[in-house]
Design a protein around this motif. Sequence first.
Motif, PDB file in Angstrom:
ATOM      1  N   GLU A   1       0.779  -1.103   0.032  1.00 46.37           N
ATOM      2  CA  GLU A   1       0.183  -0.043   0.083  1.00 46.37           C
ATOM      3  C   GLU A   1       0.709   1.312  -0.026  1.00 46.37           C
ATOM      4  O   GLU A   1       1.848   1.155   0.730  1.00 46.37           O
TER       5      GLU A   1
ATOM      6  N   ARG B   1       0.585   5.213   0.450  1.00 49.35           N
ATOM      7  CA  ARG B   1      -0.699   6.390   0.679  1.00 49.35           C
ATOM      8  C   ARG B   1       0.007   7.705   0.627  1.00 49.35           C
ATOM      9  O   ARG B   1       1.401   7.730   0.633  1.00 49.35           O
TER      10      ARG B   1
ATOM     11  N   GLN C   1      -4.006  -4.169  -9.264  1.00 49.72           N
ATOM     12  CA  GLN C   1      -3.886  -3.010  -8.418  1.00 49.72           C
ATOM     13  C   GLN C   1      -5.207  -2.344  -8.277  1.00 49.72           C
ATOM     14  O   GLN C   1      -6.255  -2.509  -9.248  1.00 49.72           O
ATOM     15  N   SER C   2      -5.299  -1.428  -7.388  1.00 40.38           N
ATOM     16  CA  SER C   2      -6.286  -0.519  -7.422  1.00 40.38           C
ATOM     17  C   SER C   2      -5.956   0.772  -6.718  1.00 40.38           C
ATOM     18  O   SER C   2      -5.047   1.019  -6.136  1.00 40.38           O
TER      19      SER C   2
ATOM     20  N   GLU D   1      -7.293   3.990  -4.433  1.00 41.54           N
ATOM     21  CA  GLU D   1      -8.394   4.345  -3.669  1.00 41.54           C
ATOM     22  C   GLU D   1      -8.206   5.721  -3.248  1.00 41.54           C
ATOM     23  O   GLU D   1      -7.320   6.176  -2.539  1.00 41.54           O
TER      24      GLU D   1
ATOM     25  N   VAL E   1      -9.081   8.156  -0.448  1.00 44.62           N
ATOM     26  CA  VAL E   1      -9.827   7.669   0.974  1.00 44.62           C
ATOM     27  C   VAL E   1     -10.430   8.647   1.456  1.00 44.62           C
ATOM     28  O   VAL E   1     -11.628   8.415   1.938  1.00 44.62           O
TER      29      VAL E   1
ATOM     30  N   ARG F   1     -15.488  10.692   3.262  1.00 44.33           N
ATOM     31  CA  ARG F   1     -15.162   9.335   2.586  1.00 44.33           C
ATOM     32  C   ARG F   1     -16.224   9.160   1.623  1.00 44.33           C
ATOM     33  O   ARG F   1     -17.380   8.943   2.064  1.00 44.33           O
TER      34      ARG F   1
ATOM     35  N   ALA G   1     -16.638   2.425  -1.302  1.00 46.50           N
ATOM     36  CA  ALA G   1     -16.386   1.728  -2.459  1.00 46.50           C
ATOM     37  C   ALA G   1     -16.407   2.271  -3.780  1.00 46.50           C
ATOM     38  O   ALA G   1     -15.679   1.964  -4.849  1.00 46.50           O
TER      39      ALA G   1
ATOM     40  N   TRP H   1     -15.138   5.035  -4.384  1.00 46.53           N
ATOM     41  CA  TRP H   1     -13.882   5.780  -4.720  1.00 46.53           C
ATOM     42  C   TRP H   1     -12.666   4.833  -4.995  1.00 46.53           C
ATOM     43  O   TRP H   1     -11.597   5.288  -4.726  1.00 46.53           O
ATOM     44  N   THR H   2     -13.100   3.434  -5.072  1.00 51.87           N
ATOM     45  CA  THR H   2     -12.000   2.495  -5.404  1.00 51.87           C
ATOM     46  C   THR H   2     -11.856   2.125  -6.647  1.00 51.87           C
ATOM     47  O   THR H   2     -13.079   1.685  -7.262  1.00 51.87           O
TER      48      THR H   2
ATOM     49  N   PRO I   1     -10.344   0.272 -10.059  1.00 51.62           N
ATOM     50  CA  PRO I   1      -9.454  -0.768 -10.523  1.00 51.62           C
ATOM     51  C   PRO I   1      -8.623  -0.872 -11.646  1.00 51.62           C
ATOM     52  O   PRO I   1      -8.700   0.243 -12.314  1.00 51.62           O
TER      53      PRO I   1
END
Length: 115
Positions: free
Chosen positions: A20, A22, A41-42, A44, A46, A89, A92, A94-95, A97
């Motif tokens: 990960e 960030r 990968q993805s 995200e 947060v 937030r 999902a 905002w995730t 692929p």
Amino acid sequence: AAGGAGAPALAGGVEAILTEKRMALRMAPGVAYVFWVGAHQSLEIVEVHNTPARLLLSARDASDTPRVSLATLFDGSAYFHTPPGTPLRGGAAWTLPGPFRYELQAVRPPQAAPE
């Protein structure tokens, strides 16, 4: 083969490692930020700190075919009841692929005409 795609198994029989990265990204309006996200990968997002702006998303696949152009991922106007700067937030939604090339861009909404 252990480890998939001919890769040797890692110590203790582990076949994969999840990593990960960030980073905080302070986006400037009108500037495009581009990310390549690999097949396994993805990307995200947060959180977004509430602001009177929109976060737009464009995506192209691995063959450079446009898949979406300037879709609204976040619109601060929808959070009129939330103080500016409040972290929000997206979950999902905002995730994102892979394998895709993503372009994120913050834009200020047009000013409303005086009533």
